[in-house]
Structure formats: C-alpha cells, structure tokens
Design a protein around this motif. Structure first.
Motif, PDB file in Angstrom:
ATOM      1  N   GLU A  50       0.805  -1.218   0.000  1.00 47.70           N
ATOM      2  CA  GLU A  50       0.000   0.000   0.000  1.00 47.70           C
ATOM      3  C   GLU A  50       0.844   1.276   0.000  1.00 47.70           C
ATOM      4  OE1 GLU A  50      -2.877  -0.471   3.138  1.00 47.70           O
ATOM      5  OE2 GLU A  50      -3.958  -2.010   2.013  1.00 47.70           O
ATOM      6  N   TRP A  85      -5.091   1.074  -8.783  1.00 48.03           N
ATOM      7  CA  TRP A  85      -4.601   0.229  -7.707  1.00 48.03           C
ATOM      8  C   TRP A  85      -4.706  -1.208  -8.172  1.00 48.03           C
ATOM      9  CZ3 TRP A  85      -7.209   4.686  -7.206  1.00 48.03           C
ATOM     10  CH2 TRP A  85      -6.679   5.653  -6.348  1.00 48.03           C
ATOM     11  N   GLY A 119      -2.984  -3.625  -3.912  1.00 49.46           N
ATOM     12  CA  GLY A 119      -2.942  -2.286  -3.344  1.00 49.46           C
ATOM     13  C   GLY A 119      -1.809  -1.416  -3.855  1.00 49.46           C
TER      14      GLY A 119
END
Length: 124
Positions: free
Chosen positions: A61, A109, A113
């Motif tokens: 992420e 994305w 992520g």
C-alpha cells in the motif's frame, strides 16, 4: 564518486495473490518474459519489473509505479472496463486528474494495493 555503470533498473512489486496479479498485469498489456512459482519478469514498453510472490500489506500500500502514457483518459476507460466484471478483486481506478506538476494522471490500484500513476505529459 564511483560509477556503477548500470544498464537497467527494475523494481520488485508485491503480490498478495500471485496468480491474480499475473493475470492483472498481463491484462494491462505487460509482456511476461519469464516466471516461476515465486517471481515473474514483466516488460512494459522499454522497462521491466519483477512481480514477487510475497506480500506485506504496508509495503504494497506504499508502493507506487509511475508510467508515462499517451492517453490517460483512454487508460481510464479501458481499465474501468477491464475491472468492471469483477475478475480482479481489489483493483480499482480513478478518473484522470490534472496534477500541479503538469501531468494528467489516471490512478490505478492493482489487486494487492500497489498504486500505478498513468501520467500523460502532453495534456492541456
């Protein structure tokens, strides 16, 4: 100062579900050059990257890839269609946005992520 004399630079991209991420990047037009059960080498334009069968959420992420594209709006339309059928859970795309640094950017994305910046530099 030393000279490393580098001829290539490749990043490692994490994959939570390796098979799903393999399919996702192939669907985006990345060419699979080599793979085994833990690592895949993709080519996109003149660049390459490794997809790794390894995932740490915080790393994924906070990972980003910046790609220069010819048409950020077309990328948005195509990727929206690609993920609309639900074949790539977790993947999402945002409409193009003009950024203050001059590029029109579509944000994507991947299923793990990882954030892709699809940047069109000649945007009005």
């Amino acid at each position: 100062m030393i000279s490393i004399d580098a001829t290539d630079l490749r990043t490692f991209v994490p994959a939570q579900d390796f098979a799903l991420s393999l399919r996702f990047y192939a669907a985006l037009g990345c060419e699979l050059e080599w793979s085994d059960e833990n690592l895949a080498l993709f080519r996109l334009g003149g660049s390459r990257f490794y997809l790794q069968n390894f995932h740490v959420r915080e790393w994924a992420e906070n990972s980003m890839l910046h790609l220069s594209v010819r048409d950020a709006a077309a990328c948005f339309r195509d990727i929206s269609g690609l993920i609309a059928d639900g074949d790539f859970p977790g993947a999402r795309v945002a409409p193009p946005r003009q950024e203050p640094y001059g590029a029109l950017v579509t944000y994507v994305w991947d299923p793990s992520g990882v954030l892709l910046h699809l940047a069109q530099w000649d945007a009005p």
